[in-house]
Design an enzyme around this catalytic site. Structure first.
Site, PDB file in Angstrom:
ATOM      1  N   LYS A   1       0.843  -1.205   0.000  1.00  0.00           N
ATOM      2  CA  LYS A   1       0.000   0.000   0.000  1.00  0.00           C
ATOM      3  C   LYS A   1       0.876   1.253   0.000  1.00  0.00           C
ATOM      4  CE  LYS A   1      -3.855  -2.467   1.977  1.00  0.00           C
ATOM      5  NZ  LYS A   1      -4.652  -2.875   3.138  1.00  0.00           N
TER       6      LYS A   1
ATOM      7  N   GLN B   1      -4.914  -1.476   9.277  1.00  0.00           N
ATOM      8  CA  GLN B   1      -4.780  -2.806   8.671  1.00  0.00           C
ATOM      9  C   GLN B   1      -5.440  -3.873   9.556  1.00  0.00           C
ATOM     10  OE1 GLN B   1      -3.410  -3.434   5.567  1.00  0.00           O
ATOM     11  NE2 GLN B   1      -4.211  -5.489   5.905  1.00  0.00           N
TER      12      GLN B   1
ATOM     13  N   ASP C   1     -11.393   2.767   3.492  1.00  0.00           N
ATOM     14  CA  ASP C   1     -11.772   1.364   3.299  1.00  0.00           C
ATOM     15  C   ASP C   1     -13.283   1.201   3.111  1.00  0.00           C
ATOM     16  OD1 ASP C   1      -9.645  -0.389   3.094  1.00  0.00           O
ATOM     17  OD2 ASP C   1      -9.248  -0.377   5.251  1.00  0.00           O
TER      18      ASP C   1
END
Ligand code: NAP
Length: 281
Positions: free
Chosen positions: A52, A96, A119
């Protein structure tokens, strides 16, 4: 059969985003910023985070990586996320998952304000999707939709079958397809007649996590088949679709690896740029 090339598509998306971040910087004098929080030492999570951050570098996004130890407390993680929520250089926050045991994932994710929720997990963003309104959508299903659009696969009036109903893939995928005017069926572990349901699909999306669950006899001739599955087996990485045999029937098919996977990070970067844009309005 046309092989859907997720790698090449993700590369094209990243190139567009690079131009977009440069425009953003020229117009606002600011860099698009993404904060990535990793708690603990999970090796898979470490690789995801590394990729990422690399994606950020390639698209001109400034990344703020925060690493907390395995035994970080709920309070430590929350205060980090709250600080990032208040930081105007940070347009997107990604925590995460999975978090180490003992941490309350729900409470931590709620601390990310919806406008920085890259997200698309916040209830406000999930609600917007369910209402057919604009919001940030979870990266993997958004990546699938982007592939379908870039390959000009029609969805309106088509029968889409989504196998899997998880919060991060199946459910948002079904809502996205519904918003594109597909007729949508959602299957899961309690579905009685999976084969019959799948055989009705013009567009079949497999997001289960079971190697080669979707076999040739479950696929209609000419169907578009998208394989979200990423299963580590003794023979390496494989999807939820029996690729070699399904390839004989499908009109379009995604490989694993190289299909949906690369699109997930590309959509994370796209969501970050969109959050930055909205923050300036
Ligand atoms: P998940 O949370 O475990 O959900 C799996 C879903 O599949 C559940 O809804 C489950 O039904 C359903 N299911 C399980 N066995 C089934 C069966 N025999 N028949 C029909 N449905 C069945 O998994 P996930 O997070 O959605 O991930 C799914 C797969 O996608 C995994 O392989 C994951 O690694 C992969 N993935 C890939 C990416 C990417 O970037 N390419 C991103 C995320 C996930 P119930 O709800 O009834 O339990």
């Amino acid at each position: 059969m046309t092989l859907i090339d997720g790698k090449a598509t993700a590369r094209a998306v990243r190139a567009e985003l690079k131009a977009e971040t440069e425009r953003f910087e020229a117009q606002t004098g600011k860099k698009v910023g993404l904060a990535v929080v990793l708690v603990g030492n999970d090796p898979a999570s470490q690789i995801y985070v590394k990729n990422k951050i690399k994606g950020c570098e390639e698209t001109g996004i400034r990344s703020f990586a925060h690493y907390l130890p395995e035994h970080a407390t709920q309070k430590q993680v929350l205060s980090l996320v709250e600080g990032l929520a208040a930081d105007e250089n940070v347009h997107g926050i990604l925590v995460q998952l999975p978090l180490p045991r003992g941490l309350d994932e729900g409470e931590i994710l709620k601390a990310i304000p919806p406008e920085k929720d890259v997200d698309g997990f916040h209830a406000e963003n999930v609600g917007a999707l369910a209402l057919g309104e604009r919001g940030t959508v979870a990266c993997t299903p958004l990546g699938v939709l982007e592939l379908l659009k870039r390959y000009r696969i029609p969805l309106a009036g088509k029968h889409a079958v989504v196998v899997g109903r998880s919060r991060i893939v199946g459910r948002p995928m079904a809502l996205l397809l519904l918003n594109e005017d597909a007729t949508v069926t959602v299957c899961h572990s309690k579905t009685a007649d999976l084969k019959e349901q799948c055989r009705r699909a013009d567009v079949l999306i497999a997001a289960v996590g079971k190697p080669r669950l979707i076999t040739k006899d479950m696929v209609k001739e000419g169907a578009v088949v998208i394989d979200v599955g990423m299963n580590r087996t003794e023979d390496g990485l494989c999807g939820d679709v029996d690729f070699e045999n399904v390839a004989e029937k499908a009109s379009y098919l995604t490989p694993v690896p190289g299909g949906v996977g690369p699109m997930t990070i590309a959509m994370l970067l796209k969501n970050t740029v969109a959050c930055a844009r909205r923050s300036c309005k």
